[in-house]
Design an enzyme around this catalytic site. Structure first.
Site: not given
Ligand code: UD1
Length: 354
Positions: A204
């Site tokens: 991810h």
């Molecule tokens: C975040 C953390 C990372 C951790 C990871 C665990 C930061 C900078 N990064 O990364 O350290 O390892 O979480 O998973 O805070 N999304 C969904 N549904 C969800 C969660 C996320 O659709 O329930 C999508 C979001 O809309 C976004 C993408 O995934 O488009 C990234 O989500 P985000 O929370 O920004 O970062 P992670 O990659 O999950």
């Protein structure tokens, strides 16, 4: 003592779980939990509250799905209001996400004592979002809880070694031990898998999934590997979106793609696998707790001891398959990250310091 715990992303629900169980034992501590909403899909958030028996947060800010700056900024605005209303003695922060950083900025500007669980972890390149978050959070924290001696050394090297620091061990190891007899192995039968015959993949990180060429080359290798070993891939929503956007779905044809799993399912699946491929900080360590080797799709790891001991192997798409067949070390001390009592040590230290 009043503690305000700020959580928001999947790994933080896991880290908070044992701290919460420990706090409940102390009648003189009140804990208020704030969920920033950073993770919001049922299987990225709610499911962890259910399986880990976490109490519902008092506040859910529902801030997600936007840029780093906007996400962090909106969280700071809301967290500031909550801190002013709740007047905690200590703000407790976990790990390195945007939710952690927002909590650190809000609390430090209000002069509230900050304690950071998983302090002192460092990794290259310094530009990745998690590394930026960790360094800034450690800089303003008043109490640092380091999983092992290495993280303490990192803080000392940055001139942060003079405050309240405890080598606490790792709260994720506490949870692993606490939950071990509840691990869920049913998925292994459901998928018709055999012990030691499959690989679990999680992916991810922005540097692996946001660039079409990098993501494509990783998926190409996974596709190749899938003709030698079964591959189980519980997919993060971010990665799922990117694969669709970049039109790379065909590389998954021979791979068992699943929705994200809950903690008990992922640990059950991992305990019986051959190896793990991951770019997750927490999961590379959980693989070690399960006595499994991880190929870590990162240029560097925050959990360096595991790489230095040759338990885990750093890799990229160009040497991914090679690293799967490396013969790793067969044994490694169980206690690299403590004895499973990190949460108790953290809470006792907070009580003493406060
Ligand atoms: C975040 C953390 C990372 C951790 C990871 C665990 C930061 C900078 N990064 O990364 O350290 O390892 O979480 O998973 O805070 N999304 C969904 N549904 C969800 C969660 C996320 O659709 O329930 C999508 C979001 O809309 C976004 C993408 O995934 O488009 C990234 O989500 P985000 O929370 O920004 O970062 P992670 O990659 O999950």
């Amino acid at each position: 003592m009043k503690v305000l715990s700020i959580i928001g992303a999947r790994p933080q629900f896991i880290k908070e779980a044992m701290i919460q169980k420990e706090i409940i034992k102390h009648k003189n501590i009140e804990e208020v939990v704030v969920h920033t909403g950073q993770h919001y899909d049922r299987n990225m958030s709610e499911i962890f509250f259910d399986t880990l028996n976490l109490k519902a947060p008092k506040y859910n800010l529902e801030i997600h799905n936007t840029t780093h700056g906007e996400m962090t900024g909106r969280m700071i605005i809301e967290l500031e209001k909550i801190i002013c209303k709740e007047l905690p003695d200590i703000v407790l922060l976990y790990g390195d996400t945007n939710s952690t950083l927002a909590g650190a900025i809000a609390a430090s500007k209000l002069n509230v004592m900050i304690a950071h669980v998983e302090a002192g972890i460092r990794q290259f390149p310094k530009t990745i979002p998690e590394e930026i978050n960790r360094c800034l959070v450690d800089r303003v924290s008043n109490i640092h809880f380091c999983p092992s001696e290495l993280e303490l050394k990192n803080l000392v090297n940055e001139g942060l070694g003079k405050g309240n620091i405890l080598i606490s061990g790792d709260v994720m190891y506490d949870l692993f031990i606490y939950m071990k007899n509840k691990f869920d192995y049913s998925i292994i039968d459901d998928l018709n898998l055999r012990e030691n015959d499959y690989i679990v993949v999680t992916l991810h990180r922005d540097f692996n999934v946001d660039n079409i060429e990098v993501l494509k080359s990783i998926l190409e290798q996974l596709n190749k590997l899938s003709y030698e070993l079964k591959i189980v891939f519980p997919i993060h929503p971010r990665t799922k979106k990117r694969i669709k956007q970049f039109n790379l779905e065909s590389y998954l044809n021979n791979i068992l793609v699943l929705n994200p799993l809950n903690y008990l399912q992922l640990m059950g699946l991992t305990e019986k696998c051959f190896k793990v491929i991951t770019d997750s900080g927490g999961y590379q360590k959980e693989a070690y707790f399960c006595k499994k080797h991880a190929c870590v799709l990162m240029p560097d790891s925050g959990w360096k001891i595991l790489v230095d001991y040759k338990w885990n192997t750093l890799c990229d798409a160009s040497n991914l398959i090679q690293s799967i067949f490396i013969k790793n070390k067969e044994t490694l001390n169980n206690n690299v990250y403590g004895n499973g009592d990190a949460s108790a040590r953290i809470i006792n230290f907070l009580l003493k310091t406060y």
